[in-house]
Design a protein around this motif. Structure first.
Motif, PDB file in Angstrom:
ATOM      1  N   ARG A  23       9.280   6.311 -18.796  1.00 56.20           N
ATOM      2  CA  ARG A  23       9.141   6.471 -17.349  1.00 56.20           C
ATOM      3  C   ARG A  23       9.355   5.110 -16.702  1.00 56.20           C
ATOM      4  NH1 ARG A  23       3.584   9.173 -16.064  1.00 56.20           N
ATOM      5  NH2 ARG A  23       4.343   8.611 -14.021  1.00 56.20           N
ATOM      6  N   SER A  24       9.895   5.104 -15.526  1.00 53.04           N
ATOM      7  CA  SER A  24      10.064   3.843 -14.817  1.00 53.04           C
ATOM      8  C   SER A  24       8.757   3.489 -14.112  1.00 53.04           C
ATOM      9  CB  SER A  24      11.206   3.936 -13.804  1.00 53.04           C
ATOM     10  OG  SER A  24      10.864   4.855 -12.797  1.00 53.04           O
ATOM     11  N   ALA A  25       8.623   2.264 -13.705  1.00 52.09           N
ATOM     12  CA  ALA A  25       7.419   1.801 -13.023  1.00 52.09           C
ATOM     13  C   ALA A  25       7.310   2.466 -11.657  1.00 52.09           C
ATOM     14  CB  ALA A  25       7.471   0.297 -12.860  1.00 52.09           C
ATOM     15  N   GLU A  26       6.071   2.701 -11.257  1.00 50.25           N
ATOM     16  CA  GLU A  26       5.846   3.261  -9.933  1.00 50.25           C
ATOM     17  C   GLU A  26       5.605   2.121  -8.958  1.00 50.25           C
ATOM     18  OE1 GLU A  26       3.009   6.415  -9.632  1.00 50.25           O
ATOM     19  OE2 GLU A  26       3.434   7.054 -11.686  1.00 50.25           O
ATOM     20  N   ILE A  27       6.198   2.199  -7.799  1.00 48.36           N
ATOM     21  CA  ILE A  27       6.070   1.156  -6.787  1.00 48.36           C
ATOM     22  C   ILE A  27       5.176   1.690  -5.680  1.00 48.36           C
ATOM     23  CG2 ILE A  27       7.282  -0.276  -5.104  1.00 48.36           C
ATOM     24  CD1 ILE A  27       9.748  -0.032  -6.959  1.00 48.36           C
ATOM     25  N   TYR A  28       4.117   0.926  -5.400  1.00 52.54           N
ATOM     26  CA  TYR A  28       3.169   1.308  -4.357  1.00 52.54           C
ATOM     27  C   TYR A  28       3.353   0.407  -3.156  1.00 52.54           C
ATOM     28  CZ  TYR A  28       0.814   3.935  -8.007  1.00 52.54           C
ATOM     29  OH  TYR A  28       0.523   4.809  -9.007  1.00 52.54           O
ATOM     30  N   GLN A  29       3.282   0.992  -1.987  1.00 56.62           N
ATOM     31  CA  GLN A  29       3.405   0.229  -0.753  1.00 56.62           C
ATOM     32  C   GLN A  29       2.037  -0.316  -0.371  1.00 56.62           C
ATOM     33  OE1 GLN A  29       6.200  -0.415   1.091  1.00 56.62           O
ATOM     34  NE2 GLN A  29       4.917  -1.693   2.396  1.00 56.62           N
ATOM     35  N   PHE A  30       1.942  -1.619  -0.169  1.00 54.46           N
ATOM     36  CA  PHE A  30       0.701  -2.233   0.280  1.00 54.46           C
ATOM     37  C   PHE A  30       0.526  -2.008   1.767  1.00 54.46           C
ATOM     38  CE2 PHE A  30       1.374  -4.817  -3.542  1.00 54.46           C
ATOM     39  CZ  PHE A  30       0.123  -4.683  -4.115  1.00 54.46           C
ATOM     40  N   PRO A  31      -0.713  -1.959   2.240  1.00 55.27           N
ATOM     41  CA  PRO A  31      -0.925  -1.818   3.688  1.00 55.27           C
ATOM     42  C   PRO A  31      -0.297  -2.998   4.440  1.00 55.27           C
ATOM     43  CG  PRO A  31      -2.980  -1.512   2.488  1.00 55.27           C
ATOM     44  CD  PRO A  31      -1.956  -1.976   1.501  1.00 55.27           C
ATOM     45  N   ALA A  32       0.205  -2.727   5.608  1.00 54.86           N
ATOM     46  CA  ALA A  32       0.908  -3.759   6.371  1.00 54.86           C
ATOM     47  C   ALA A  32      -0.001  -4.940   6.694  1.00 54.86           C
ATOM     48  CB  ALA A  32       1.471  -3.156   7.662  1.00 54.86           C
ATOM     49  N   ARG A  33      -1.256  -4.682   7.062  1.00 53.42           N
ATOM     50  CA  ARG A  33      -2.176  -5.760   7.427  1.00 53.42           C
ATOM     51  C   ARG A  33      -3.233  -5.949   6.346  1.00 53.42           C
ATOM     52  NH1 ARG A  33      -4.843  -4.225  12.713  1.00 53.42           N
ATOM     53  NH2 ARG A  33      -6.014  -6.048  12.140  1.00 53.42           N
ATOM     54  N   GLY A  34      -2.919  -5.662   5.118  1.00 51.36           N
ATOM     55  CA  GLY A  34      -3.881  -5.647   4.032  1.00 51.36           C
ATOM     56  C   GLY A  34      -4.787  -6.859   3.943  1.00 51.36           C
ATOM     57  N   ARG A  35      -4.236  -8.029   3.749  1.00 55.61           N
ATOM     58  CA  ARG A  35      -5.076  -9.212   3.553  1.00 55.61           C
ATOM     59  C   ARG A  35      -5.740  -9.674   4.835  1.00 55.61           C
ATOM     60  NH1 ARG A  35      -2.698 -13.157  -1.040  1.00 55.61           N
ATOM     61  NH2 ARG A  35      -2.635 -11.599  -2.660  1.00 55.61           N
ATOM     62  N   SER A  36      -5.039  -9.646   5.928  1.00 52.53           N
ATOM     63  CA  SER A  36      -5.653 -10.108   7.172  1.00 52.53           C
ATOM     64  C   SER A  36      -6.772  -9.163   7.610  1.00 52.53           C
ATOM     65  CB  SER A  36      -4.611 -10.251   8.282  1.00 52.53           C
ATOM     66  OG  SER A  36      -4.070  -8.991   8.609  1.00 52.53           O
ATOM     67  N   LEU A  37      -6.584  -7.871   7.400  1.00 45.81           N
ATOM     68  CA  LEU A  37      -7.623  -6.904   7.744  1.00 45.81           C
ATOM     69  C   LEU A  37      -8.835  -7.100   6.845  1.00 45.81           C
ATOM     70  CD1 LEU A  37      -8.495  -4.481   9.418  1.00 45.81           C
ATOM     71  CD2 LEU A  37      -7.402  -3.016   7.726  1.00 45.81           C
ATOM     72  N   GLU A  38      -8.599  -7.356   5.565  1.00 46.09           N
ATOM     73  CA  GLU A  38      -9.702  -7.575   4.631  1.00 46.09           C
ATOM     74  C   GLU A  38     -10.483  -8.825   5.013  1.00 46.09           C
ATOM     75  OE1 GLU A  38     -12.367  -6.888   1.786  1.00 46.09           O
ATOM     76  OE2 GLU A  38     -10.766  -5.546   2.376  1.00 46.09           O
ATOM     77  N   ALA A  39      -9.802  -9.883   5.422  1.00 42.62           N
ATOM     78  CA  ALA A  39     -10.485 -11.107   5.848  1.00 42.62           C
ATOM     79  C   ALA A  39     -11.345 -10.848   7.081  1.00 42.62           C
ATOM     80  CB  ALA A  39      -9.467 -12.204   6.131  1.00 42.62           C
ATOM     81  N   THR A  40     -10.844 -10.046   7.997  1.00 43.31           N
ATOM     82  CA  THR A  40     -11.606  -9.705   9.195  1.00 43.31           C
ATOM     83  C   THR A  40     -12.851  -8.902   8.831  1.00 43.31           C
ATOM     84  OG1 THR A  40      -9.555  -9.648  10.465  1.00 43.31           O
ATOM     85  CG2 THR A  40     -11.465  -8.579  11.448  1.00 43.31           C
ATOM     86  N   ARG A  41     -12.703  -7.954   7.926  1.00 43.91           N
ATOM     87  CA  ARG A  41     -13.855  -7.151   7.494  1.00 43.91           C
ATOM     88  C   ARG A  41     -14.874  -8.019   6.767  1.00 43.91           C
ATOM     89  NH1 ARG A  41     -10.722  -1.905   5.065  1.00 43.91           N
ATOM     90  NH2 ARG A  41     -10.184  -0.972   7.060  1.00 43.91           N
ATOM     91  N   ARG A  42     -14.394  -8.921   5.921  1.00 49.09           N
ATOM     92  CA  ARG A  42     -15.296  -9.797   5.178  1.00 49.09           C
ATOM     93  C   ARG A  42     -16.078 -10.695   6.129  1.00 49.09           C
ATOM     94  NH1 ARG A  42     -11.823 -12.894   2.540  1.00 49.09           N
ATOM     95  NH2 ARG A  42     -11.270 -11.186   1.167  1.00 49.09           N
ATOM     96  N   GLU A  43     -15.399 -11.227   7.129  1.00 50.03           N
ATOM     97  CA  GLU A  43     -16.070 -12.091   8.111  1.00 50.03           C
ATOM     98  C   GLU A  43     -17.112 -11.302   8.904  1.00 50.03           C
ATOM     99  OE1 GLU A  43     -14.955 -14.676  12.079  1.00 50.03           O
ATOM    100  OE2 GLU A  43     -13.406 -14.317  10.573  1.00 50.03           O
ATOM    101  N   ALA A  44     -16.794 -10.077   9.281  1.00 50.37           N
ATOM    102  CA  ALA A  44     -17.751  -9.245  10.022  1.00 50.37           C
ATOM    103  C   ALA A  44     -18.972  -8.942   9.159  1.00 50.37           C
ATOM    104  CB  ALA A  44     -17.083  -7.950  10.470  1.00 50.37           C
ATOM    105  N   ALA A  45     -18.756  -8.673   7.873  1.00 47.56           N
ATOM    106  CA  ALA A  45     -19.880  -8.398   6.971  1.00 47.56           C
ATOM    107  C   ALA A  45     -20.748  -9.634   6.796  1.00 47.56           C
ATOM    108  CB  ALA A  45     -19.361  -7.913   5.621  1.00 47.56           C
TER     109      ALA A  45
END
Length: 65
Positions: free
Chosen positions: A8-30
């Motif tokens: 089978r070939s590898a499966e390619i997953y699309q990362f969220p467009a704002r993945g890291r920046s959104l995570e940083a915002t959530r981490r800061e809020a927490a």
């Protein structure tokens, strides 16, 4: 005779467009919520525990009798 399973070939997953920046915002809020939590929920009580001290004195008086 050995047969090779189909590869089978590898499966390619699309990362969220704002993945890291959104995570940083959530981490800061927490972190802000955790920092402010004690101030929001704490109650400050001034004075001594006179009732506790009185109970100790009464217990000592009972033992002496």
């Amino acid at each position: 005779m050995m047969t090779n399973p189909p590869r089978r070939s590898a499966e390619i997953y699309q990362f969220p467009a704002r993945g890291r920046s959104l995570e940083a915002t959530r981490r800061e809020a927490a972190q802000n919520m955790v920092r402010d939590l004690p101030a929001m929920n704490s109650k400050i009580v001034y004075g001594g525990g006179w009732y506790h001290e009185e109970a100790i004195r009464e217990a000592e008086n009972r033992r002496r009798r």
